[in-house]
Design an enzyme around this catalytic site. Structure first.
Site, PDB file in Angstrom:
ATOM      1  N   VAL A  94       0.831  -1.207   0.000  1.00  0.00           N
ATOM      2  CA  VAL A  94       0.000   0.000   0.000  1.00  0.00           C
ATOM      3  C   VAL A  94       0.860   1.251   0.000  1.00  0.00           C
ATOM      4  CG1 VAL A  94      -1.604   1.362   1.398  1.00  0.00           C
ATOM      5  CG2 VAL A  94      -1.988  -1.091   1.093  1.00  0.00           C
ATOM      6  N   CYS A  95       1.908   1.209   0.816  1.00  0.00           N
ATOM      7  CA  CYS A  95       2.762   2.378   0.975  1.00  0.00           C
ATOM      8  C   CYS A  95       3.238   2.924  -0.373  1.00  0.00           C
ATOM      9  CB  CYS A  95       3.949   2.015   1.851  1.00  0.00           C
ATOM     10  SG  CYS A  95       5.188   3.301   1.935  1.00  0.00           S
ATOM     11  N   LYS A 134       2.563  11.593  -1.264  1.00  0.00           N
ATOM     12  CA  LYS A 134       3.610  12.612  -1.069  1.00  0.00           C
ATOM     13  C   LYS A 134       3.948  13.323  -2.379  1.00  0.00           C
ATOM     14  CE  LYS A 134       2.847  12.000   2.236  1.00  0.00           C
ATOM     15  NZ  LYS A 134       2.064  10.995   2.971  1.00  0.00           N
ATOM     16  N   ILE A 175      -5.120  11.167   6.826  1.00  0.00           N
ATOM     17  CA  ILE A 175      -5.332  10.836   5.404  1.00  0.00           C
ATOM     18  C   ILE A 175      -6.323  11.821   4.780  1.00  0.00           C
ATOM     19  CG2 ILE A 175      -6.184   9.077   3.812  1.00  0.00           C
ATOM     20  CD1 ILE A 175      -5.158   6.968   5.827  1.00  0.00           C
ATOM     21  N   VAL A 235     -22.026  12.224   9.603  1.00  0.00           N
ATOM     22  CA  VAL A 235     -22.731  12.049   8.334  1.00  0.00           C
ATOM     23  C   VAL A 235     -23.838  11.033   8.565  1.00  0.00           C
ATOM     24  CG1 VAL A 235     -22.493  11.307   5.941  1.00  0.00           C
ATOM     25  CG2 VAL A 235     -20.633  12.554   7.052  1.00  0.00           C
ATOM     26  N   ASP A 283       0.923  -3.321  10.159  1.00  0.00           N
ATOM     27  CA  ASP A 283      -0.455  -2.909  10.445  1.00  0.00           C
ATOM     28  C   ASP A 283      -1.312  -4.057  10.977  1.00  0.00           C
ATOM     29  OD1 ASP A 283       0.465  -0.603   9.374  1.00  0.00           O
ATOM     30  OD2 ASP A 283      -1.041  -0.419   7.780  1.00  0.00           O
ATOM     31  N   ALA A 301       4.328   2.711   8.278  1.00  0.00           N
ATOM     32  CA  ALA A 301       5.312   1.943   7.513  1.00  0.00           C
ATOM     33  C   ALA A 301       6.619   1.782   8.282  1.00  0.00           C
ATOM     34  CB  ALA A 301       5.569   2.629   6.176  1.00  0.00           C
ATOM     35  N   HIS A 350      23.061  27.162  11.492  1.00  0.00           N
ATOM     36  CA  HIS A 350      22.295  28.401  11.416  1.00  0.00           C
ATOM     37  C   HIS A 350      22.358  28.947   9.993  1.00  0.00           C
ATOM     38  CE1 HIS A 350      20.542  32.151  12.814  1.00  0.00           C
ATOM     39  NE2 HIS A 350      21.433  32.781  12.092  1.00  0.00           N
TER      40      HIS A 350
END
Lengths: 450, 474
Positions: free
Chosen positions: B44-45, B54, B188, B241, B316, B324, B448
């Protein structure tokens, strides 16, 4: 705001004490340094002074209760905690100000938007079970458990697991209790050594034999072993289990010495002391310990070393209504008998008045115990571990002595020296005790050799 | 140690947990079979989760920055979106990465079987091949279950309509709808909602709880909430809903909540993102001693071993958090346990990242949890308004905070909201995992001007001595 007063550090190895007497009440005004309670620790009753001043708000402990170092004793209104209670370099108030500053800024921002904080940041409600969208969270615990994370880096935790050490029993030596690789190795090493020692010397682990049911034979009463009794029991069992004891007996002719004692006693009285056989024994032993330094030593079996002490501090067993206490007189070799008499009198009184501080019972290198006041012809005292010898004095009495081909009445003092045979050989003990006996007989010896 | 080189190991599921496990097992000399319905590992990832989302979020950020650039004197004109090209680009990323994993499998001599596995017994699997067809029965010494999770469907809101999407459907980017309802204000929903909103969709988010991103500290959510209020047409909290109805023009939605103006609204599309559920319904699992709990997760011990000694479970399917990076770590842990190494899954922190704009990330203890546990902590916060780097990026709304044990001064938790929070949190995880004190973080020189300095300065705030912020003592 209320300020808490926590039980401060009281001395080495003192973690707790029994609260004997509370000297404050809620609403009372107390000053900094004012004694607030009496605490009975293992060997003494100590007055604990307050490090804060103000009006007492609430007292969190009760008389008769056990109190631990760091436990909150009472709170006062206002005031600031004394720095002694918080050894950290920054004060807790300082953290709060940072947090409160941020909070204040946030509240101001909210007000500007015309919202209350409650509206802006509604408190989290427990999630409903049905359509629960569960965010990935790690509950600040070890994953899948309710245990707190262990303060050890991942490779250290793995090392512990590999060598079979339960990392939760390891005490971290690093900042914030962080456990290093060395801590784990050290723990494993000492655990192995203990196991080996236990296997070799079964005496090392002492299993209390099971007790019969005494009530079968009559009425009994169980009283909890508190304070001095408990500490004495633990200490003597340890001493007996650790030290192979031998007791050497001897006698000292103190006929002349007794005359001297009577003659000089008023001088001691002038100084506020009482010149007793014990006082003179202090002086005699200090000299003997100089001549025989192995009696003024300790053994470190772990490192296989002998520790010779360059100071002579002699403990004197004092019988009190609470049990046996051993105040220690420091630098005995540097004091004269009159001074020793004064100090001894003072310490005995303190012991009986329960005013001895733990510091006044620490650091001894040798011990004298005198049961002569009660009677007896001799006994086997137990060495006050980690010292290696103890001198017992019994009652002196007139006995016929064969002097110059005839019996003469002489005043004889029985001496009993118990010593740690691991360090001291029998011949040395005999020589040491003979030296002491001769010093009693000819006090001049003290000036010649002592 | 037993000779593990001859062990035959099967890994069911080719997601990050599965391939991490398979690759390590191969590296340790085991004979490894990796089973997944897709043509290549990735799960799935890579196929329909972390990676494609992403890619789209990167585009969303670009669009937003282009818009924001007007404030800095730069104008690009209206962006034109070529949806086909965008989809192609996204697909190419997925192809590249999954293909790479296929290559890595070959190089490691991992046998990749494209198919679905069913248990025959504790050591035997029957694999139905997806592409090649046919069945194969294989026997192993150890089996690692890494079947992952899938989006949850609310039974009462089931609707057979292409307009109703789950995260997988939304990532396919079928079109840019005029209106979109996102059900669920979790990460999500917010990530995908942001993508569609920047592409021009009017997005409404419905969350049944009182705040977005339940579980995250409120002070971290606040800056995101403010920005999303501008980006989305509506965020409806405490709202549920009631029903979905497919109509010609869209899906008619009935809403119930305190701030709902119109009870019934029609949306072009609806994204259901109310959570994920574990894929533990593996055929034949009942022929083993493997136990599945009430929530559908497979029960495992510290070594990720199930009640059936030859079977392990990770990722999962084996419990929260469903992430993940947690699955990958577990996969390696399980394989090491199989190899006979003395290991346990015992991280001090698992980072969570929400890839919205601004990003939110946290690790270890959160303030909410500390409160629940009644645990005394000191929170040191550094607002990014005092960070030079944040100002140059014109994004001063961020916040970095450390949760510190006031007694040991140990860093117990880190929370960040702001640009790149997901990258910055790694330092926080390391600090927690290495048991760093606030002083360690404060005394580590940070470059910095960067956003990473906010970690250091938060630590300095703990001591009341931050350079770029003045908090007078009271």
């Amino acid at each position: 705001m209320a300020t808490e007063f926590k039980l401060p550090e009281l001395g080495e190895n003192i973690a707790s004490g029994d609260l004997v007497r509370l000297m404050i009440k809620p609403g009372a005004s107390i000053a900094e340094g004012q004694p607030v309670m009496e605490l009975e620790t293992d060997k003494a009753v100590i007055e604990v002074p307050s490090s804060i001043g103000g009006v007492v708000l609430e007292i969190k402990v009760k008389e008769g209760q056990k109190v631990k170092v760091g436990e909150v004793i009472f709170t006062i209104e206002g005031g600031a905690a004394a720095p002694a209670d918080e050894p950290r370099k920054h004060e807790p108030v300082e953290h709060m100000s940072g947090q409160q500053g941020a909070r204040l800024a946030f509240q101001l921002a909210m007000r500007a938007e015309g919202k209350t904080e409650e509206q802006a940041l509604p408190p989290d409600r427990p999630q409903a079970a049905s359509v629960a969208f569960s965010m990935p969270v790690q509950l600040g615990k070890v994953a899948g458990t309710d245990r707190d994370p262990i303060p050890a880096a991942p490779h250290v935790r793995r090392l512990a697991r590999e060598i079979g050490v339960n990392i939760r029993s390891v005490v971290g030596s690093g900042p914030g209790g962080r456990i290093s690789e060395d801590d784990v190795k050290q723990y494993a090493k000492s655990a192995l050594m203990q196991a080996a020692a236990a296997a070799q010397t079964p005496r090392g682990i002492f299993v209390e034999p099971e007790l019969p049911d005494f009530a079968k034979w009559g009425k009994t009463e169980r009283v909890s072993m508190r304070g001095v009794r408990r500490k004495t029991a633990e200490h003597l069992r340890q001493a007996w289990n650790t030290i192979p004891h031998v007791t050497q007996q001897d006698r000292a002719d103190i006929t002349e010495l007794e005359q001297l004692r009577a003659k000089f006693a008023p001088r001691a009285e002038e100084a506020g002391g009482k010149m007793t056989v014990t006082t003179i024994a202090l002086k005699v032993c200090a000299s003997a310990l100089k001549v025989f330094p192995q009696f003024n030593a300790s053994i470190d079996m772990g490192k296989e070393e002998i520790i010779y002490k360059q100071y002579i501090n002699i403990g004197v067993a004092v019988d009190t209504d609470r049990g046996l206490l051993v105040p220690v007189i420091r630098d005995v070799d540097k004091k004269n008998i009159v001074e020793l008499a004064a100090e001894m009198t003072q310490l005995s009184k303190k012991a009986r008045d329960r005013k001895l501080t733990p510091e006044e019972m620490e650091g001894g290198t040798f011990t004298i115990t005198n049961l002569g006041g009660i009677g007896g012809t001799g006994f086997s005292p137990i060495v006050n571990h980690p010292e290696v010898a103890i001198l017992g004095l019994s009652r002196s009495r007139m006995e016929p002595e064969w002097v110059n081909n005839k019996f003469e009445p002489r005043l004889i003092l029985p001496l009993s020296l118990s010593y740690d045979h691991r360090l001291i050989d029998g011949a040395d003990a005999a020589r040491f005790l003979r030296w002491i006996a001769e010093a009693f007989e000819q006090p001049f010896l003290l000036s010649v050799q002592g | 140690m037993a000779n593990t080189s001859n062990l035959r190991v099967a890994v069911i599921g080719g997601g990050p947990g599965g391939y991490a496990a398979a690759f390590l097992a191969a590296d340790l000399g085991m004979k490894v079979t990796l089973i997944d319905p897709e043509a290549n590992p990735g799960g799935v990832c890579l196929y329909r989760g972390c990676i494609p989302s992403k890619a789209l979020l990167h585009v969303a950020k670009l669009l937003e920055e282009a818009e924001q650039a007007k404030n800095w004197g730069i104008e690009f004109g209206e962006p034109k979106v070529d949806l086909n090209k965008l989809r192609e680009w996204k697909a190419s990323i997925v192809k590249k990465l999954t293909g790479g994993l296929g290559q890595l499998s070959k190089q490691r001599s991992v046998t990749f079987v494209s198919g679905r596995a069913a248990f025959v017994n504790a050591t035997t699997l029957k694999v139905t091949k997806t592409a090649a067809g046919g069945e194969e029965t294989l026997t192993f010494d150890r089996i690692v279950i890494a079947t992952g999770s899938r989006p949850t469907v609310v039974p009462s809101l089931k609707l057979d309509s292409p307009r109703l999407m789950d995260s997988t459907g939304a990532l396919d980017l079928p079109d840019i709808p005029k209106t979109l309802l996102v059900i669920g204000g979790g990460y999500i929903g917010l990530e995908l909602g942001s993508v569609y909103a920047t592409l021009g969709t009017k997005v409404t988010v419905v969350e049944m709880l009182s705040g977005l991103l339940p579980g995250a500290d409120r002070d971290l959510v606040l800056p995101l909430h403010k920005r999303l209020e501008k980006l989305f047409s509506a965020i409806l909290l405490n709202t549920t809903v009631k029903s979905l109805k497919d109509e010609k023009t869209g899906i008619r939605v009935t809403l119930d909540g305190p701030n709902v103006k119109e009870k019934e609204q029609v949306f072009d599309r609806v994204l259901m993102s109310v959570g994920r559920r574990p894929n533990s319904e593996i055929p034949g699992l009942d022929k083993t001693k493997v136990k599945v709990n009430a929530k559908g997760f497979i029960e495992i011990n510290e070594q990720r071993q199930t009640a059936e000694p030859t079977v392990y479970a990770i990722g999962d399917v084996a419990g929260e958090p469903m992430l993940a990076h947690k699955a990958m770590h577990e996969g390696r842990c399980a394989v090491e346990a199989i190899a006979g190494h003395k290991v346990a899954f015992e991280p001090n922190a698992i980072p969570a990242v929400v890839f919205t704009d601004p990003e939110i990330a946290w690790a270890g203890l959160t303030e909410t949890q500390a409160k629940e546990q009644g645990r005394e902590i000191t929170v040191a916060k550094f607002p990014w308004a005092a960070s030079g780097r944040a100002i140059t990026l014109d994004r001063p709304e961020g916040l970095t905070k450390l949760l510190i044990d006031p007694k040991t001064e140990r860093v117990l938790g880190v929370g960040i909201v702001g640009l790149g929070a997901g990258e910055l949190i790694a330092e926080g995880v390391l600090a927690i995992e290495m048991c760093a004190l606030a002083a360690d973080v404060g005394m580590t020189i940070h470059p910095h001007p960067t956003l990473s300095e906010t970690m250091m300065e938060a630590a300095e705030i703990f001591y009341g001595q931050a350079t770029d912020i003045y908090r007078p003592k009271k």
